[in-house]
Design an enzyme around this catalytic site. Structure first.
Site, PDB file in Angstrom:
ATOM      1  N   GLY A   9       6.920 -57.136 -72.088  1.00  0.00           N
ATOM      2  CA  GLY A   9       6.062 -58.397 -72.535  1.00  0.00           C
ATOM      3  C   GLY A   9       5.101 -58.953 -71.258  1.00  0.00           C
ATOM      4  CG  ASN A  11       0.901 -58.984 -73.671  1.00  0.00           C
ATOM      5  OD1 ASN A  11       2.087 -59.335 -73.285  1.00  0.00           O
ATOM      6  ND2 ASN A  11       0.109 -59.214 -74.663  1.00  0.00           N
ATOM      7  NE  ARG A  34       7.282 -57.387 -81.408  1.00  0.00           N
ATOM      8  CZ  ARG A  34       7.592 -58.390 -82.166  1.00  0.00           C
ATOM      9  NH1 ARG A  34       7.151 -59.387 -82.682  1.00  0.00           N
ATOM     10  NH2 ARG A  34       9.017 -58.199 -82.336  1.00  0.00           N
ATOM     11  CG  ASN A  80       8.684 -61.699 -69.550  1.00  0.00           C
ATOM     12  OD1 ASN A  80       8.740 -62.914 -69.134  1.00  0.00           O
ATOM     13  ND2 ASN A  80       7.569 -61.300 -70.250  1.00  0.00           N
ATOM     14  CE1 TYR A 145      13.151 -68.178 -75.935  1.00  0.00           C
ATOM     15  CE2 TYR A 145      14.081 -70.244 -74.969  1.00  0.00           C
ATOM     16  CZ  TYR A 145      13.134 -69.124 -74.759  1.00  0.00           C
ATOM     17  OH  TYR A 145      12.554 -68.764 -73.481  1.00  0.00           O
ATOM     18  CB  ALA A 146      19.808 -72.149 -76.841  1.00  0.00           C
ATOM     19  CE  LYS A 149      14.350 -66.017 -73.428  1.00  0.00           C
ATOM     20  NZ  LYS A 149      14.184 -64.893 -72.787  1.00  0.00           N
TER      21      LYS A 149
END
Length: 239
Positions: A9, A11, A34, A80, A145-146, A149
């Site tokens: 990731g 970019n 991607r 990342n 998301y949590a 992570k």
């Protein structure tokens, strides 16, 4: 000494800042995304970009094979790449939940597993996973998301114990709110609300996250493993 560095990731946003920090220090940098596009900033440093969806194990293996041919085995891996699909629990579909877990957690598993095989043979390596203050602090609308992570922290600490005897360190950087394209879309009211909860009273710059990643990948951090380093302006203190 120039090392082979991979930033997934890489970019845009935090990933791009991390890749630039390594490239400017003279490392051989590869990024995956991607799209497979190489940002102009990195092109100046002869970095390479490889198209790769970390949800696809075959693409991950092919990307590593291409990077190894160009730069040698990956010595520093920064995981990342990640996605968000924010919504409140009762509106969250199963696909909303599983797709975020699959990319952020299982995708990270795929790239770390592929990198660690060569690191173990070399008996050295640095792995840094990019988590989030949300992983331990929590955030409404971000249960998926949590979960992904916070899962990275348990994953990293298990690997720190597993890979430590081979001189491979595994650490986590946990950013707070960072000034990127993703946060730029927030309303001014929401941005002020967020900053009001940050003791330092501002967003982080992507380069500040990159500095922490570079430190954990350096010789100076050779005795640090299994650590979670917050770069959050104090937002997550106590978590």
């Amino acid at each position: 000494m120039s090392r082979s560095v991979l930033v997934t990731g890489g970019n845009r946003g935090i990933g791009l800042a991390i890749a630039l920090a390594f490239a400017e220090a003279g490392d051989k940098v590869a990024i995956t995304s991607r799209s497979g596009e190489l940002p102009e900033e990195l092109a100046k440093h002869q970095a390479i970009a490889v198209r790769c969806d970390i949800n696809d194990a075959a693409q991950v293996d092919a990307a590593f094979t291409e990077i190894e041919a160009a730069n040698g085995p990956v010595e520093v891996l920064v995981a990342n790449a990640g996605i968000t699909k924010d919504t409140l629990l009762l509106r969250m579909t199963e696909e909303d939940f599983t797709s975020v877990l699959d990319t952020n957690l299982t995708g990270t598993f795929r790239v770390v597993k592929r990198a660690s095989a060569k690191m173990m043979r070399a008996r050295k390596g640095r792995v840094v996973l990019i988590s989030s203050v949300v992983g331990l602090l929590g955030s409404p609308g971000q249960a998926n998301y949590a979960a992904s992570k916070s899962g990275l922290i348990g994953f990293a600490r298990s690997l720190a114990r597993e890979l430590g005897p081979r001189n491979i360190t595994v650490n986590v950087v946990s950013p707070g709110f960072v000034d990127t394209d993703m946060t730029a879309v927030l309303s001014e009211e929401r941005r002020k609300e967020i900053v009001s909860g940050v003791p330092l009273g501002r967003y982080a710059a992507p380069a500040e996250v990159a500095s922490a990643v570079r430190f954990l990948s350096s010789d100076e951090a050779a005795y640090i493993t299994g650590a979670v380093i917050p770069v959050d302006g104090g937002l997550g203190m106590g978590h």
